[in-house]
Design a protein around this motif. Structure first.
Motif, PDB file in Angstrom:
ATOM      1  N   ASP A  20       0.534   6.087   3.791  1.00  0.00           N
ATOM      2  CA  ASP A  20      -0.168   5.090   4.430  1.00  0.00           C
ATOM      3  C   ASP A  20       0.607   4.606   5.470  1.00  0.00           C
ATOM      4  O   ASP A  20       1.703   3.907   5.302  1.00  0.00           O
ATOM      5  CB  ASP A  20      -0.603   4.087   3.379  1.00  0.00           C
ATOM      6  CG  ASP A  20      -1.796   3.084   3.736  1.00  0.00           C
ATOM      7  OD1 ASP A  20      -1.777   2.553   5.082  1.00  0.00           O
ATOM      8  OD2 ASP A  20      -2.800   2.973   3.237  1.00  0.00           O
ATOM      9  N   ASP A  22      -8.460   0.829   6.161  1.00  0.00           N
ATOM     10  CA  ASP A  22      -7.590   1.275   5.115  1.00  0.00           C
ATOM     11  C   ASP A  22      -8.143   1.315   3.839  1.00  0.00           C
ATOM     12  O   ASP A  22      -8.399   0.465   3.168  1.00  0.00           O
ATOM     13  CB  ASP A  22      -6.213   0.318   4.841  1.00  0.00           C
ATOM     14  CG  ASP A  22      -5.256   1.243   3.837  1.00  0.00           C
ATOM     15  OD1 ASP A  22      -5.478   2.208   3.455  1.00  0.00           O
ATOM     16  OD2 ASP A  22      -4.066   0.578   4.178  1.00  0.00           O
ATOM     17  N   ARG A  23      -8.663   2.597   3.325  1.00  0.00           N
ATOM     18  CA  ARG A  23      -9.347   2.944   2.014  1.00  0.00           C
ATOM     19  C   ARG A  23      -8.409   2.632   0.953  1.00  0.00           C
ATOM     20  O   ARG A  23      -8.987   2.384  -0.122  1.00  0.00           O
ATOM     21  CB  ARG A  23      -9.992   4.096   2.227  1.00  0.00           C
ATOM     22  CG  ARG A  23     -11.088   4.301   2.947  1.00  0.00           C
ATOM     23  CD  ARG A  23     -12.228   3.578   2.915  1.00  0.00           C
ATOM     24  NE  ARG A  23     -13.285   3.719   3.832  1.00  0.00           N
ATOM     25  CZ  ARG A  23     -14.632   4.034   3.520  1.00  0.00           C
ATOM     26  NH1 ARG A  23     -14.632   4.444   2.256  1.00  0.00           N
ATOM     27  NH2 ARG A  23     -15.380   4.153   4.401  1.00  0.00           N
ATOM     28  N   VAL A  24      -6.972   2.793   0.807  1.00  0.00           N
ATOM     29  CA  VAL A  24      -6.120   2.290   0.145  1.00  0.00           C
ATOM     30  C   VAL A  24      -6.281   1.076  -0.341  1.00  0.00           C
ATOM     31  O   VAL A  24      -6.439   0.619  -1.374  1.00  0.00           O
ATOM     32  CB  VAL A  24      -4.509   2.775   0.209  1.00  0.00           C
ATOM     33  CG1 VAL A  24      -3.912   2.352  -0.804  1.00  0.00           C
ATOM     34  CG2 VAL A  24      -4.614   4.272   0.509  1.00  0.00           C
ATOM     35  N   VAL A  26       0.791  -1.213   0.021  1.00  0.00           N
ATOM     36  CA  VAL A  26       0.101  -0.073   0.061  1.00  0.00           C
ATOM     37  C   VAL A  26       0.470   1.342   0.021  1.00  0.00           C
ATOM     38  O   VAL A  26       0.472   2.251  -0.608  1.00  0.00           O
ATOM     39  CB  VAL A  26      -0.836  -0.023   1.128  1.00  0.00           C
ATOM     40  CG1 VAL A  26      -2.081  -1.092   1.110  1.00  0.00           C
ATOM     41  CG2 VAL A  26      -0.195  -0.133   2.466  1.00  0.00           C
ATOM     42  N   THR A  84      -5.426   3.705  -7.835  1.00  0.00           N
ATOM     43  CA  THR A  84      -5.418   3.700  -6.516  1.00  0.00           C
ATOM     44  C   THR A  84      -4.461   4.574  -5.688  1.00  0.00           C
ATOM     45  O   THR A  84      -3.154   4.659  -5.865  1.00  0.00           O
ATOM     46  CB  THR A  84      -4.955   2.444  -5.438  1.00  0.00           C
ATOM     47  OG1 THR A  84      -6.081   1.640  -6.220  1.00  0.00           O
ATOM     48  CG2 THR A  84      -5.239   2.487  -4.199  1.00  0.00           C
ATOM     49  N   THR A  85      -4.783   5.849  -5.016  1.00  0.00           N
ATOM     50  CA  THR A  85      -3.989   6.876  -4.633  1.00  0.00           C
ATOM     51  C   THR A  85      -4.412   7.184  -3.290  1.00  0.00           C
ATOM     52  O   THR A  85      -5.534   6.600  -2.706  1.00  0.00           O
ATOM     53  CB  THR A  85      -3.895   8.205  -5.501  1.00  0.00           C
ATOM     54  OG1 THR A  85      -5.403   8.632  -5.484  1.00  0.00           O
ATOM     55  CG2 THR A  85      -3.854   7.849  -7.024  1.00  0.00           C
ATOM     56  N   CYS A  86      -3.621   8.114  -2.387  1.00  0.00           N
ATOM     57  CA  CYS A  86      -3.963   8.758  -1.119  1.00  0.00           C
ATOM     58  C   CYS A  86      -5.201   9.369  -1.173  1.00  0.00           C
ATOM     59  O   CYS A  86      -5.873   9.388  -0.536  1.00  0.00           O
ATOM     60  CB  CYS A  86      -2.985   9.414  -0.548  1.00  0.00           C
ATOM     61  SG  CYS A  86      -1.387   8.579  -0.308  1.00  0.00           S
ATOM     62  N   LEU A  96       1.647   2.660  -3.344  1.00  0.00           N
ATOM     63  CA  LEU A  96       0.388   3.593  -3.882  1.00  0.00           C
ATOM     64  C   LEU A  96       0.099   4.710  -3.018  1.00  0.00           C
ATOM     65  O   LEU A  96      -0.414   5.777  -3.783  1.00  0.00           O
ATOM     66  CB  LEU A  96      -0.829   2.729  -3.787  1.00  0.00           C
ATOM     67  CG  LEU A  96      -0.802   1.165  -4.619  1.00  0.00           C
ATOM     68  CD1 LEU A  96      -2.176   0.564  -4.152  1.00  0.00           C
ATOM     69  CD2 LEU A  96      -0.457   1.381  -6.064  1.00  0.00           C
ATOM     70  N   CYS A  97       0.383   4.720  -1.766  1.00  0.00           N
ATOM     71  CA  CYS A  97       0.292   6.068  -1.059  1.00  0.00           C
ATOM     72  C   CYS A  97       1.424   5.895   0.044  1.00  0.00           C
ATOM     73  O   CYS A  97       1.134   5.340   1.094  1.00  0.00           O
ATOM     74  CB  CYS A  97      -1.169   5.756  -0.281  1.00  0.00           C
ATOM     75  SG  CYS A  97      -1.571   7.259   0.877  1.00  0.00           S
ATOM     76  N   HIS A 117      -9.722  -0.144  -1.932  1.00  0.00           N
ATOM     77  CA  HIS A 117      -9.815   0.479  -3.243  1.00  0.00           C
ATOM     78  C   HIS A 117      -9.137  -0.471  -4.232  1.00  0.00           C
ATOM     79  O   HIS A 117      -9.619  -1.118  -5.161  1.00  0.00           O
ATOM     80  CB  HIS A 117      -9.360   1.678  -3.410  1.00  0.00           C
ATOM     81  CG  HIS A 117      -9.682   2.559  -5.067  1.00  0.00           C
ATOM     82  ND1 HIS A 117      -8.662   2.062  -5.936  1.00  0.00           N
ATOM     83  CD2 HIS A 117     -10.634   3.001  -5.304  1.00  0.00           C
ATOM     84  CE1 HIS A 117      -9.048   2.454  -7.185  1.00  0.00           C
ATOM     85  NE2 HIS A 117     -10.360   3.248  -6.669  1.00  0.00           N
ATOM     86  N   GLU A 118      -7.932  -0.786  -3.815  1.00  0.00           N
ATOM     87  CA  GLU A 118      -7.057  -1.789  -4.460  1.00  0.00           C
ATOM     88  C   GLU A 118      -7.774  -3.368  -4.503  1.00  0.00           C
ATOM     89  O   GLU A 118      -7.631  -3.861  -5.529  1.00  0.00           O
ATOM     90  CB  GLU A 118      -5.714  -1.740  -3.909  1.00  0.00           C
ATOM     91  CG  GLU A 118      -4.589  -2.583  -4.684  1.00  0.00           C
ATOM     92  CD  GLU A 118      -4.463  -1.968  -6.224  1.00  0.00           C
ATOM     93  OE1 GLU A 118      -3.828  -2.869  -7.143  1.00  0.00           O
ATOM     94  OE2 GLU A 118      -4.793  -0.688  -6.280  1.00  0.00           O
TER      95      GLU A 118
END
Length: 294
Positions: A262, A273-275, A255, A292-294, A258-259, A278-279
């Motif tokens: 995080d 964890d919304r990251v 993660v 998928t981003t912050c 991607l962010c 989403h993934e």
């Protein structure tokens, strides 16, 4: 760290491990995992939040129901209070089960032999397929719940019934528990006590007989897509890169790649964890994936 400093650090850690082993031995009767537990209470609780609704019929957009598999010491409701509604809000039929219950141990599941837990998952997937009319399901699991379904896929015929497996911080190649499992060597008989009373834990230790069999001949089976979503701050399934799988249809994700901001660890990656959420949805529906981003 010098040799003597390591020894002093070890001695400070031993009482905590001894206490844990003693508590487990005192609290658990020498029993095996029960058959699939009664899920009525969990079903009722989850249905009120929009999942475990056996009248749900998958849509053309999301044709496969999603089965959520909790982690060690988790349960079918608490583990998924964040992610299950997230999926329901996006139009998925969502189901979750309790597995690996030891008699006399309420609320905390995933402690029984993992091979037996996989049989419970097999029965539950059939239940969901029958209720929804779907030929296949997708599975999202956390920790043990991301690894245990691989036994179902590999040895119990699950590959014909599962389209994708998404693991959130899965213990695919075992865990050192941030090095604590190595302390068992200093307590003669401690590993045997844990194996007898909480086999679901010892099955996940690096090098266990269960994991050796599971990973022999390759991590994956044909026909199933695999996604692993990990955090470098994991303090339970360690080292975190041991969560990764190898195979022709595998995607391993960290993660923080991607962010970078995080900060999720082992528990929060599945709960808040919304990251990661989403993934995971991208893995369930790759044709409509978005960055998928912050």
């Amino acid at each position: 760290m010098s040799h003597w400093r390591r020894i002093r650090s070890l001695r400070r850690s031993l009482p905590a491990l001894a206490l844990a082993v003693t508590a487990v031995a005192a609290a658990m009767a020498p029993v095996t995992a029960s058959a699939a537990p009664d899920e009525s209470a969990a079903d009722q609780s989850a249905t009120s939040s929009g999942w475990n609704d056996y009248s749900c019929k998958p849509s053309a957009q999301h044709p496969r129901p999603v089965v959520l598999v909790h982690g060690t010491l988790g349960n079918s409701v608490d583990n998924w209070l964040g992610f299950a509604p997230y999926l329901v809000d996006r139009g998925y039929c969502v189901f979750s089960l309790d597995y690996g219950q030891l008699p006399g141990v309420p609320t905390f599941y995933g402690l029984g032999p993992i091979a037996d837990s996989a049989k419970q998952l097999s029965a539950y997937v059939d239940r969901v397929r029958t209720a929804t009319g779907a030929a296949k399901v997708d599975i999202v699991g956390h920790s043990q719940g991301g690894m245990m379904p691989r036994y179902y896929l590999k040895f119990l015929g699950g590959a014909a019934k599962v389209n994708a497996l998404v693991g959130l911080a899965p213990t695919n190649h075992g865990t050192t528990l941030s090095g604590l499992t190595k302390l068992l060597d200093y307590f003669p008989g401690a590993a045997d006590v844990l194996a007898k009373h909480t086999p679901g834990l010892t099955d996940q230790v690096v090098g266990s007989a269960f994991l050796t069999r599971l990973n022999e001949g390759g991590d994956t089976v044909p026909g199933v897509r695999y996604t692993v979503i990990s955090t470098k701050y994991d303090e339970v399934a360690t080292p975190y890169r041991a969560q990764f799988l190898s195979g022709s249809d595998v995607k391993n994700v960290v993660v923080q790649d991607l962010c970078p901001s995080d900060l999720s660890e082992h528990v929060t990656i599945a709960m808040t964890d919304r990251v990661a959420f989403h993934e995971a949805v991208n893995a369930l529906d790759p044709e409509h994936a978005t960055p998928t981003t912050c």
